[in-house]
Design a protein around this motif. Structure first.
Motif, PDB file in Angstrom:
ATOM      1  N   UNK B   3       0.826  -1.196   0.000  1.00 52.18           N
ATOM      2  CA  UNK B   3       0.000   0.000   0.000  1.00 52.18           C
ATOM      3  C   UNK B   3       0.871   1.262   0.000  1.00 52.18           C
ATOM      4  N   UNK B   4       1.916   1.202   0.840  1.00 55.02           N
ATOM      5  CA  UNK B   4       2.785   2.366   0.927  1.00 55.02           C
ATOM      6  C   UNK B   4       3.533   2.578  -0.377  1.00 55.02           C
ATOM      7  N   UNK B   5       3.927   1.477  -0.961  1.00 57.56           N
ATOM      8  CA  UNK B   5       4.646   1.573  -2.219  1.00 57.56           C
ATOM      9  C   UNK B   5       3.761   2.227  -3.290  1.00 57.56           C
ATOM     10  N   UNK B   6       2.507   1.827  -3.303  1.00 55.45           N
ATOM     11  CA  UNK B   6       1.594   2.385  -4.309  1.00 55.45           C
ATOM     12  C   UNK B   6       1.389   3.887  -4.086  1.00 55.45           C
ATOM     13  N   UNK B   7       1.291   4.276  -2.838  1.00 54.85           N
ATOM     14  CA  UNK B   7       1.164   5.706  -2.548  1.00 54.85           C
ATOM     15  C   UNK B   7       2.407   6.459  -3.029  1.00 54.85           C
ATOM     16  N   UNK B   8       3.565   5.857  -2.786  1.00 51.21           N
ATOM     17  CA  UNK B   8       4.802   6.508  -3.243  1.00 51.21           C
ATOM     18  C   UNK B   8       4.843   6.617  -4.763  1.00 51.21           C
ATOM     19  N   UNK B   9       4.349   5.574  -5.414  1.00 52.13           N
ATOM     20  CA  UNK B   9       4.301   5.633  -6.883  1.00 52.13           C
ATOM     21  C   UNK B   9       3.380   6.767  -7.336  1.00 52.13           C
ATOM     22  N   UNK B  10       2.286   6.919  -6.619  1.00 52.71           N
ATOM     23  CA  UNK B  10       1.354   8.001  -6.971  1.00 52.71           C
ATOM     24  C   UNK B  10       2.009   9.368  -6.766  1.00 52.71           C
ATOM     25  N   UNK B  11       2.740   9.511  -5.670  1.00 54.82           N
ATOM     26  CA  UNK B  11       3.432  10.778  -5.412  1.00 54.82           C
ATOM     27  C   UNK B  11       4.414  11.088  -6.539  1.00 54.82           C
ATOM     28  N   UNK B  12       5.113  10.059  -6.974  1.00 53.31           N
ATOM     29  CA  UNK B  12       6.072  10.263  -8.076  1.00 53.31           C
ATOM     30  C   UNK B  12       5.345  10.620  -9.361  1.00 53.31           C
ATOM     31  N   UNK B  13       4.241   9.925  -9.623  1.00 53.80           N
ATOM     32  CA  UNK B  13       3.476  10.202 -10.852  1.00 53.80           C
ATOM     33  C   UNK B  13       2.974  11.642 -10.848  1.00 53.80           C
TER      34      UNK B  13
END
Lengths: 65, 432
Positions: B3-13
């Protein structure tokens, strides 16, 4: 079934007119109105009026049964 | 952890968000889905293409409901959100109540009845172009049809002389597609850069901060052209929209000023020469890639009711427009605090794929109900030309598929796509 268009919400997308042209028309400024006399929807047009209500992008059509 | 990884990916996107390239289109829907799940109101760092100022970030809305709320609240979210070659365009960059008054003038020209009266001509012109295109076994659908069909019709309706058509398209492509993947737009912008003595950067690109010079220069040429056209029509009125605008009255009180006329013509030009062409190119590309959907369309297209719903679904699926707004007062929006002068962008292609509003949003479902899509926008600024656009799309798609139900992407020519107000600038097909 009673139908009306909430004028403040209507933006003239024209979906209601495409779905049910006998009940929904346009004024000169391009906004929709219910043909006078058809506010009380004839039974044979009820399905089309329901579809118009569902499809309206601005949710400007209100049905009261 | 996942979940955290996905949030980080969203932040990067969000940080890397740049919809103004053709590469963006390769993963746009995955990225919008990621942002919608993790950061539905995302702080993005824009390249400052159309935004006022240059380096400031902005907010990106990917949920349907948020987008509707924003586009309906014209007091908080102003449409005067970009930089303009001269002045804000009328009516697109004007807020109510003046917007309402301008739209009242323009709506009268674009009524469903007036557009229905054009249908025989649309049918005939579409048929002519298609017959010519289909003399060949392989062809560029955009060059032979998607570009000329709606744009020539628009020039006729408006009163732009057809001999100026190539010049008008070049101006439009320079202004709208100088660096978004559009081949012709890029070539035109590079030529203009050379003319203006603008040096390219190390990558051979026009520096972002100099693009505005190209836009200003082109915008000025266009304003001059419109000025002359207005003068010609004042001398000899025609049955076209330009003559009609000259005679129009603002709130029934006064004629439009020269500046108002020019700013209206400018907007009509930008909106009328791009949108239907872009949508048509993307829809036919979709049909080339999804032959089962194309066959389904061919099977239903003689049923006017199903056809009407199908056209709406194709517009939902292939929405092309990014809608920018500027915050006019401090406001908390679902917990996010917007500041005055913040930019907020609503990509209609993101709202139209929100699973909360559209079941199986990435699938074309021709009889989708409800389908309150945002392909024509939402709120007071909804697309002025939508009654014309719907008819053009319907007539073009039916006429094409009557003549050519089966086709495929040409294996030797990749489609040329552009981002931003996206579309296809070249789409080679061949008969299957």
């Amino acid at each position: 079934m009673q139908v009306k268009i909430v004028a403040e919400r209507c933006q003239g997308h024209g979906m209601c007119n495409m779905v049910c042209p006998s009940v929904f028309k346009y004024d000169d400024d391009g906004f929709g109105y219910v043909v006078p006399g058809l506010e009380q929807v004839p039974a044979n047009l009820a399905d089309d009026v329901s579809l118009a209500e569902i499809q309206c992008p601005e949710r400007a059509i209100v049905i009261e049964s | 952890m996942a979940r955290r990884r996905r949030l980080n990916e969203a932040l990067s996107a969000a940080r890397e968000y740049d919809p103004y390239t053709s590469e963006w289109l390769e993963q746009e829907f995955e990225t919008y889905a990621l942002l919608r799940e993790e950061l539905p109101i995302a702080r993005v760092e824009s390249r400052g293409r159309t935004e006022r100022g240059d380096t400031g970030g902005s907010w990106l809305l990917t949920r349907y409901d948020d987008s509707c709320a924003m586009l309906s609240d014209t007091d908080t979210f102003s449409s005067q959100a970009s930089s303009y070659p001269e002045r804000p365009w009328i009516p697109q960059a004007i807020d109510p109540p003046a917007h309402t008054a301008y739209r009242r003038i323009l709506n009268k020209w674009f009524t469903p009845d007036a557009m229905t009266a054009m249908e025989p001509h649309l049918e005939q012109f579409a048929g002519e172009l298609l017959d010519k295109m289909l003399e060949k076994d392989e062809f560029d659908f955009v060059a032979d049809f998607a570009d000329p069909f709606p744009t020539v019709i628009f020039c006729e309706l408006f009163g732009f002389p057809l001999e100026d058509y190539p010049q008008l398209m070049d101006w439009k492509n320079t202004l709208m597609h100088s660096s978004d993947g559009h081949g012709r737009g890029r070539a035109l912008a590079l030529a203009k850069a050379e003319e203006l003595g603008i040096e390219l950067d190390d990558d051979g690109e026009i520096p972002q901060d100099r693009l505005v010079e190209i836009w200003s220069n082109t915008g000025a040429a266009l304003y001059e052209y419109f000025g002359k056209l207005l003068e010609t029509r004042r001398q000899a009125p025609q049955q076209d929209m330009i003559s009609w605008l000259i005679d129009a009255e603002y709130e029934g009180e006064r004629p439009l000023t020269e500046e108002e006329l020019l700013d209206t013509l400018f907007l009509m030009f930008m909106a009328g020469l791009d949108t239907v062409a872009s949508a048509l190119g993307l829809i036919v590309k979709t049909f080339a890639e999804q032959p089962d959907k194309r066959r389904e369309f061919v099977a239903l297209m003689d049923d006017s009711r199903r056809l009407m719903l199908a056209i709406e679904e194709l517009v939902r699926y292939n929405a092309i427009v990014l809608l920018p707004r500027r915050v006019t007062r401090p406001v908390e929006f679902d917990g996010v605090r917007f500041h005055v002068e913040d930019q907020v962008s609503c990509p209609t292609m993101a709202a139209n794929r929100d699973p909360e509003q559209f079941e199986n949003p990435d699938e074309i479902i021709f009889d989708r109900v409800p389908n309150r899509h945002m392909g024509f926008g939402h709120g007071p600024h909804r697309c002025l030309g939508l009654h014309l656009a719907r008819r053009e799309l319907r007539i073009a798609l039916v006429q094409l598929h009557r003549r050519l139900p089966d086709y495929e992407l040409h294996p030797d020519h990749e489609p040329e796509l552009f981002g931003g107000m996206k579309g296809a600038s070249s789409l080679w097909l061949r008969k299957a």
